[in-house]
Design a protein around this motif. Structure first.
Motif, mmCIF file in Angstrom:
data_model
loop_
_atom_site.group_PDB
_atom_site.id
_atom_site.type_symbol
_atom_site.label_atom_id
_atom_site.label_comp_id
_atom_site.label_asym_id
_atom_site.label_seq_id
_atom_site.Cartn_x
_atom_site.Cartn_y
_atom_site.Cartn_z
ATOM 1 N N SER A 53 -10.400 2.670 -9.611
ATOM 2 C CA SER A 53 -10.977 2.223 -10.868
ATOM 3 C C SER A 53 -11.677 0.879 -10.704
ATOM 4 C CB SER A 53 -9.881 2.092 -11.927
ATOM 5 O OG SER A 53 -10.412 1.545 -13.110
ATOM 6 N N LYS A 54 -12.801 0.727 -11.374
ATOM 7 C CA LYS A 54 -13.555 -0.543 -11.377
ATOM 8 C C LYS A 54 -13.328 -1.298 -12.680
ATOM 9 C CE LYS A 54 -15.697 0.559 -7.547
ATOM 10 N NZ LYS A 54 -14.941 0.272 -6.361
ATOM 11 N N TRP A 55 -12.438 -0.817 -13.518
ATOM 12 C CA TRP A 55 -12.238 -1.339 -14.866
ATOM 13 C C TRP A 55 -11.880 -2.822 -14.877
ATOM 14 C CZ3 TRP A 55 -7.189 -1.355 -17.791
ATOM 15 C CH2 TRP A 55 -7.365 -1.738 -19.118
ATOM 16 N N LYS A 56 -11.001 -3.264 -13.994
ATOM 17 C CA LYS A 56 -10.554 -4.658 -14.012
ATOM 18 C C LYS A 56 -11.247 -5.538 -12.964
ATOM 19 C CE LYS A 56 -7.328 -4.494 -17.199
ATOM 20 N NZ LYS A 56 -7.206 -5.408 -18.311
ATOM 21 N N ASP A 57 -12.205 -4.984 -12.229
ATOM 22 C CA ASP A 57 -12.897 -5.768 -11.205
ATOM 23 C C ASP A 57 -13.583 -7.003 -11.786
ATOM 24 O OD1 ASP A 57 -12.124 -4.276 -9.066
ATOM 25 O OD2 ASP A 57 -14.011 -3.160 -8.871
ATOM 26 N N SER A 58 -14.248 -6.867 -12.916
ATOM 27 C CA SER A 58 -14.991 -7.985 -13.502
ATOM 28 C C SER A 58 -14.064 -9.121 -13.932
ATOM 29 C CB SER A 58 -15.819 -7.507 -14.698
ATOM 30 O OG SER A 58 -14.969 -7.012 -15.717
ATOM 31 N N GLU A 59 -12.821 -8.792 -14.260
ATOM 32 C CA GLU A 59 -11.855 -9.822 -14.657
ATOM 33 C C GLU A 59 -11.130 -10.428 -13.460
ATOM 34 O OE1 GLU A 59 -9.128 -8.132 -17.439
ATOM 35 O OE2 GLU A 59 -10.722 -7.262 -18.649
ATOM 36 N N THR A 61 -8.699 -8.938 -11.945
ATOM 37 C CA THR A 61 -7.275 -8.590 -12.052
ATOM 38 C C THR A 61 -6.944 -7.242 -11.438
ATOM 39 O OG1 THR A 61 -7.623 -7.690 -14.259
ATOM 40 C CG2 THR A 61 -6.935 -9.984 -14.132
ATOM 41 N N ALA A 62 -7.888 -6.657 -10.700
ATOM 42 C CA ALA A 62 -7.624 -5.369 -10.052
ATOM 43 C C ALA A 62 -6.911 -5.617 -8.724
ATOM 44 C CB ALA A 62 -8.927 -4.618 -9.814
ATOM 45 N N THR A 84 0.222 -0.886 -4.714
ATOM 46 C CA THR A 84 -0.648 -2.056 -4.731
ATOM 47 C C THR A 84 -0.164 -3.004 -3.635
ATOM 48 O OG1 THR A 84 0.727 -2.992 -6.484
ATOM 49 C CG2 THR A 84 -1.326 -1.951 -7.144
ATOM 50 N N SER A 88 -2.781 -8.564 -8.621
ATOM 51 C CA SER A 88 -3.903 -9.324 -9.178
ATOM 52 C C SER A 88 -3.462 -10.703 -9.591
ATOM 53 C CB SER A 88 -4.469 -8.595 -10.369
ATOM 54 O OG SER A 88 -3.470 -8.394 -11.332
#
Length: 88
Positions: A53-59, A61-62, A84, A88
């Motif tokens: 998932s790329k959902w938290k990349d911008s934050e 926190t991935a 993991t 993050s």
């Protein structure tokens, strides 16, 4: 005589109750079955089969994923899964 009949009747009821429970257990055991619809061993090339998932990349926190058997395992290849590696 009636005392003996009452005791026999209670004994018969107890036996019938045990038989019913036994029959219920037997019937429920035959109804249970399972089918595997999906299986993953996380062997070589698991990264190509899974989409990260790329959902938290911008934050930022991935976490990062890695295939590992963990600290305790019997067969490293068989017990490998993903976790993991970097929180993050």
């Amino acid at each position: 005589r009636s005392h003996t009949s009452a005791a026999t009747f209670r004994s018969a009821q107890a036996c019938e109750g045990k038989m019913r429970r036994g029959l219920l257990c037997l019937c429920s055991a035959t109804v249970v079955s399972g089918k595997i619809y999906f299986s993953e061993t996380f062997g070589e090339g698991w990264e190509k089969r899974w989409t990260v998932s790329k959902w938290k990349d911008s934050e930022g926190t991935a976490g990062k994923w890695e295939a590992t058997a963990g600290k305790w395992f019997s067969d490293e290849a068989e017990d490998t899964g993903i976790q993991t590696a970097q929180d993050s």
